[in-house]
Scaffold this motif. Sequence first.
Motif, PDB file in Angstrom:
ATOM      1  N   TRP A 164       0.649  -1.142  -0.005  1.00 14.89           N
ATOM      2  CA  TRP A 164       0.019   0.089   0.055  1.00 14.89           C
ATOM      3  C   TRP A 164       0.641   1.245  -0.039  1.00 14.89           C
ATOM      4  N   GLY A 165       2.144   1.375   0.732  1.00 15.93           N
ATOM      5  CA  GLY A 165       3.027   2.286   0.505  1.00 15.93           C
ATOM      6  C   GLY A 165       3.650   2.849  -0.679  1.00 15.93           C
ATOM      7  N   ALA A 166       3.636   1.539  -1.274  1.00 19.03           N
ATOM      8  CA  ALA A 166       4.117   1.512  -2.920  1.00 19.03           C
ATOM      9  C   ALA A 166       3.051   1.495  -3.948  1.00 19.03           C
ATOM     10  N   TYR A 167       1.733   1.948  -3.689  1.00 18.23           N
ATOM     11  CA  TYR A 167       0.849   2.009  -4.568  1.00 18.23           C
ATOM     12  C   TYR A 167       1.197   3.235  -5.662  1.00 18.23           C
ATOM     13  N   PRO A 168       0.695   3.150  -6.775  1.00 16.60           N
ATOM     14  CA  PRO A 168       1.343   4.321  -7.802  1.00 16.60           C
ATOM     15  C   PRO A 168       1.198   5.706  -7.360  1.00 16.60           C
ATOM     16  N   THR A 169      -0.083   6.002  -6.850  1.00 16.28           N
ATOM     17  CA  THR A 169      -0.203   7.451  -6.169  1.00 16.28           C
ATOM     18  C   THR A 169       0.273   7.431  -4.605  1.00 16.28           C
ATOM     19  N   ALA A 170       1.084   6.488  -4.398  1.00 11.01           N
ATOM     20  CA  ALA A 170       1.209   6.717  -2.985  1.00 11.01           C
ATOM     21  C   ALA A 170       1.794   8.030  -2.424  1.00 11.01           C
ATOM     22  N   ILE A 348     -17.272   3.319  -6.893  1.00 11.21           N
ATOM     23  CA  ILE A 348     -17.458   4.756  -6.766  1.00 11.21           C
ATOM     24  C   ILE A 348     -16.448   5.529  -7.378  1.00 11.21           C
ATOM     25  N   SER A 349     -15.305   5.255  -7.591  1.00  9.75           N
ATOM     26  CA  SER A 349     -14.312   6.087  -8.198  1.00  9.75           C
ATOM     27  C   SER A 349     -14.493   6.019  -9.623  1.00  9.75           C
ATOM     28  N   LEU A 350     -15.090   5.002 -10.179  1.00 10.28           N
ATOM     29  CA  LEU A 350     -15.307   4.958 -11.517  1.00 10.28           C
ATOM     30  C   LEU A 350     -16.625   5.501 -12.262  1.00 10.28           C
ATOM     31  N   LEU A 362      -8.417   8.349  -5.802  1.00 13.57           N
ATOM     32  CA  LEU A 362      -9.426   7.868  -5.262  1.00 13.57           C
ATOM     33  C   LEU A 362      -9.866   6.630  -4.938  1.00 13.57           C
ATOM     34  N   MET A 363      -8.972   5.699  -5.771  1.00 12.98           N
ATOM     35  CA  MET A 363      -9.100   4.063  -5.342  1.00 12.98           C
ATOM     36  C   MET A 363      -7.957   3.628  -4.469  1.00 12.98           C
ATOM     37  N   MET A 364      -7.127   4.597  -3.950  1.00  6.30           N
ATOM     38  CA  MET A 364      -6.064   4.112  -3.139  1.00  6.30           C
ATOM     39  C   MET A 364      -6.587   3.743  -1.871  1.00  6.30           C
ATOM     40  N   PRO A 365      -7.499   4.043  -1.268  1.00  7.87           N
ATOM     41  CA  PRO A 365      -8.222   3.680   0.076  1.00  7.87           C
ATOM     42  C   PRO A 365      -8.667   1.885  -0.228  1.00  7.87           C
ATOM     43  N   SER A 366      -8.929   1.423  -1.305  1.00  7.14           N
ATOM     44  CA  SER A 366      -9.405   0.016  -1.438  1.00  7.14           C
ATOM     45  C   SER A 366      -7.885  -0.871  -1.503  1.00  7.14           C
ATOM     46  N   PHE A 367      -7.591  -1.037  -0.333  1.00  3.35           N
ATOM     47  CA  PHE A 367      -6.353  -2.062  -0.295  1.00  3.35           C
ATOM     48  C   PHE A 367      -6.578  -3.430  -0.782  1.00  3.35           C
ATOM     49  N   LEU A 368      -8.141  -3.651  -0.900  1.00  7.69           N
ATOM     50  CA  LEU A 368      -8.322  -4.982  -1.473  1.00  7.69           C
ATOM     51  C   LEU A 368      -7.647  -5.232  -2.885  1.00  7.69           C
ATOM     52  N   LEU A 369      -7.215  -4.175  -3.415  1.00  4.97           N
ATOM     53  CA  LEU A 369      -6.790  -4.274  -4.938  1.00  4.97           C
ATOM     54  C   LEU A 369      -5.366  -5.064  -4.790  1.00  4.97           C
TER      55      LEU A 369
END
Length: 411
Positions: A164-170, A348-350, A362-369
């Motif tokens: 999650w800390g390395a997410y593209p928009t982290a 919701i983001s889409l 906006l999708m970043m809180p979805s750590f399910l990804l």
Amino acid sequence: MSETQAPVPATPAPPRTRTNAPDRTPASRPFVDPLRHAAPALLGYVAVRLTGLAILLVMAAAQGKDGMLRLYGRWDSLWYQRVAELGYGHTVTLPDGAVHSDLAFFPLLPALERALHALLPPLDVAGAGLLVSWAAALAAAWGIFAVGALLYGRRAGVLLAVLWGAYPTAFVQSMAYTETLFTALAAWSLYAVLRERWITAGLLAVGAGLTRPVAAALIAAIGIAGVWRLVNRRGPGRAATRGKDRAPTWRVVVGVLLAPLGWLSYVVFVAVREGEPFAYFDVQAGWDNRIDGGVALARFVGEQFGANVFAGAGLCAAFAVLGWAVWAALRLRPALPVAVYGVAVVVISLVGSGYFGSRPRLMMPSFLLLLGPAVALAGARRRWVAAAVVGAAGIASGAYGAVALLGAGPP
């Protein structure tokens, strides 16, 4: 016994023990023990984010720019700071007639900025925003680890938090934005549901509802999990809960009813302030944020194909990766509230009409990804594979974040 046989000596009585002697059995430490359990996840997360920050500062210095200013002095951060300092009431009218109102920004972050500034007067509101965001980032990483470890084991939890800390928009996690605060509240609320602590989950959801509008995803997750819990003998987690581990029905009901109060209270506040029952949605429409079922997104993708077929193909590839991430996570059969929350955040983001470049954020809180990659790396036989993947992702995320922050476009 014969008269010539020596008597057997009596067994000495055990020495008396003092009743007031201290108990040397190791006691459970409510905060220290969980912190030590989560330490690898927190240290790994901090290492990844420091890497991104270092890349930003180096690239900013090479361009003669102030890298730290980019973290608290641009875009939405300025709107939150103004609310913290002056309260609501600021609007900007654009040349095309659109009105941008600060009522689009939820109140919890600016309230925390103002409170921290009041407690530490030498710290200005901008610095307070950064401290709140960074502290919330650690809390979010801890909560993500807690959910992952509970469902799939400690190693998977560690990798989930670090990825999650390395997410593209982290890079937004290091800014004075609301993503880290919201994710922290959401992750711990989901953890509370999994542990049958429904009132705690509802109270945390209240905070999330005062932070970002996407709290609707968390509210839906708690509500659906609560209904499932009431009509089934199994709890919302992967294993059945029985006996004293199961919360009483009234706690489930209270938690579910509490969850939407934060979001609803702010919508009502805007309605009363503006004198219109749907004023909040009008404010969002002024920012071109409305639910259109994905029409704006489809139009944008079509425009990219018309301008450059490679750009359109690249977008389709990105959506394919997104679909794979959702499929890989759901294939692991995560707990019901985690699955509902993660998918709802993505949907919701889409389906909104907002700026396309903001959608990954906006999708970043979805750590399910990140659940599929985290579990896969946790099961890798060679541990250096996980380290290599996380390291490469952290460097790529840091480089992308530096380019985005030092450029002209909003994150």
